[in-house]
Write a protein that holds these residues in place. Sequence first.
Motif, short mmCIF file in Angstrom:
data_model
loop_
_atom_site.label_atom_id
_atom_site.label_comp_id
_atom_site.label_asym_id
_atom_site.label_seq_id
_atom_site.Cartn_x
_atom_site.Cartn_y
_atom_site.Cartn_z
N ARG A 1 2.59 -9.60 -31.31
CA ARG A 1 2.93 -8.33 -31.94
C ARG A 1 2.92 -8.51 -33.44
O ARG A 1 3.45 -9.50 -33.93
N GLU B 1 -0.87 -6.62 -29.93
CA GLU B 1 -0.56 -5.31 -30.48
C GLU B 1 -0.31 -5.40 -31.98
O GLU B 1 0.55 -6.15 -32.42
N THR B 2 -1.09 -4.68 -32.74
CA THR B 2 -1.00 -4.77 -34.19
C THR B 2 -1.47 -3.45 -34.78
O THR B 2 -2.02 -2.61 -34.07
N LYS C 1 3.25 3.62 -28.19
CA LYS C 1 3.50 2.57 -27.22
C LYS C 1 3.83 1.26 -27.95
O LYS C 1 4.77 0.56 -27.60
N ARG C 2 3.03 0.97 -28.98
CA ARG C 2 3.28 -0.27 -29.74
C ARG C 2 4.66 -0.28 -30.34
O ARG C 2 5.31 -1.31 -30.42
N LYS C 3 5.11 0.87 -30.83
CA LYS C 3 6.42 0.96 -31.46
C LYS C 3 7.55 0.93 -30.43
O LYS C 3 8.72 0.89 -30.80
N GLY C 4 7.20 1.02 -29.17
CA GLY C 4 8.22 1.02 -28.14
C GLY C 4 8.81 2.40 -27.87
O GLY C 4 9.83 2.53 -27.20
N SER D 1 -4.43 -3.55 -28.81
CA SER D 1 -4.12 -2.21 -29.29
C SER D 1 -3.89 -2.24 -30.80
O SER D 1 -3.16 -3.08 -31.31
#
Lengths: 242, 212
Positions: free
Chosen positions: A103, A120-121, B26-29, A137
């Motif tokens: 991440r 994820e980045t 989604k990445r940020k949760g 992503s």
Amino acid sequence: MESQSISISGSGRVSGGEYTQVRISGSGRVEGDVVAQEIRVSGAARFQGTVKAKEISVSGAGKFTDRVEADVLVTSGSCGIEGDAEAKELRSSGAQRIGGSFRGHYVRISGVLHVARDMETDVFTSSGKFDIGGLLSADRVEIKLVGDSRAREIGGENIDIRASSGFSFGFSLTRGFRLGVGIGTLTVGEIEGDNVHLEATTADVVRGKIVHIGPGCRIGRVEYAESLDVHPEAEVRERIKR
Amino acid sequence: MDEDLIAKKDVLEEAGISYGQLYRWKRKGLIPEAWFIRKATVTGQETFFPRDKILPRIEQIRSLKEEQSLDELVQILAPEAAPETVKHDDPAALSPIGTEGRKLLWKERGYTFGELVALACGTHALRSGTRPAEAKLLVDLVRAEETVLRTPTGMTALLGEKAFEQEGFSVRLTLGVLGHEPLKVDRESRVKHRVDLEKIAEQVKLALREVT
């Protein structure tokens, strides 16, 4: 209390703890969890325990058996992380292996990247070779293909995948293809993005708003919302406008 | 029966959002991993979401986004971002708890986030007519499991009731259960009250922001 620095330039082992700087230029082993401002490895190092640092640079061989967290992670040698990794910035020009997920915000790859799970980045740029076992992503995915790369899924806003002819000048891209000297391919299960531009990519499904399928692509199905154009040297089996 | 699922592409269409937004959230949760359900369909693998969760969540992100940045939103909506250090002195001031709720777990001051959520669960039950003793059961249950509030999977706490009637005797037993949906009880029992922990935690976070 002022925290201390350690430097291993021969062969040695230290226990974990809180340090300002950790430098390993010989062969070293750190046993236990480490928190540091800066970690520099130019020899061979093995970290057994979690590692948290502002800056980590590995130009030799670094092995991390657990989770790694850093603001900046720069690797130019070989760096293996067996757990998850989190870094605002990852720049790798060597061989980077992550046994879990990654991440972060900014990733730049010019060597070889292997991630067992998700990556994820916010920005992912690669001019290297990668293998991502899960989802890649990012808001911006910019890939210049060198070698054969793969990912299970790619998703984000802008996805731009370009073939490289393998020569920095003298060959146009299409000519390179016609002569069959284009190097680098990408194989993905599924690609989803708002603006998708693909070249030399094999995918089962591509979904997007504006989709451009360039030369050398083999796509099972494209689902698009606004526009789709397909290069004559690309193969798309099924096209669905939504 | 399967819960009502909605395909990813239909989410985009119905909610009018882009792939970029969905993946970013989604990445940020903001959208829990657990809501992404991969299924094989005739046309290959596809991703689905629980309809009654994803659509309200997108609405929520949208309406909150006008006032706060994405990172602030994460603090509110993402369960992993539950404030660990919260020590709140006056739960009665929080709308999901109020004066009636505070009585369920009386402390002078220094309520932790977990305790506040536990209280809000109890209050939720009280307000729908559950007796205080039973609401307290819920509070104790949730309070003891504070860690689940930080996991991104939807947990439910419920009060089950079983009644025995025999020769003029009547005994009613109430018990608290914590787990993942679908939670089922046997036919002779009934679910007296059900709370979605994630939702309650969110309400508490929002209320905390209002008072500070």
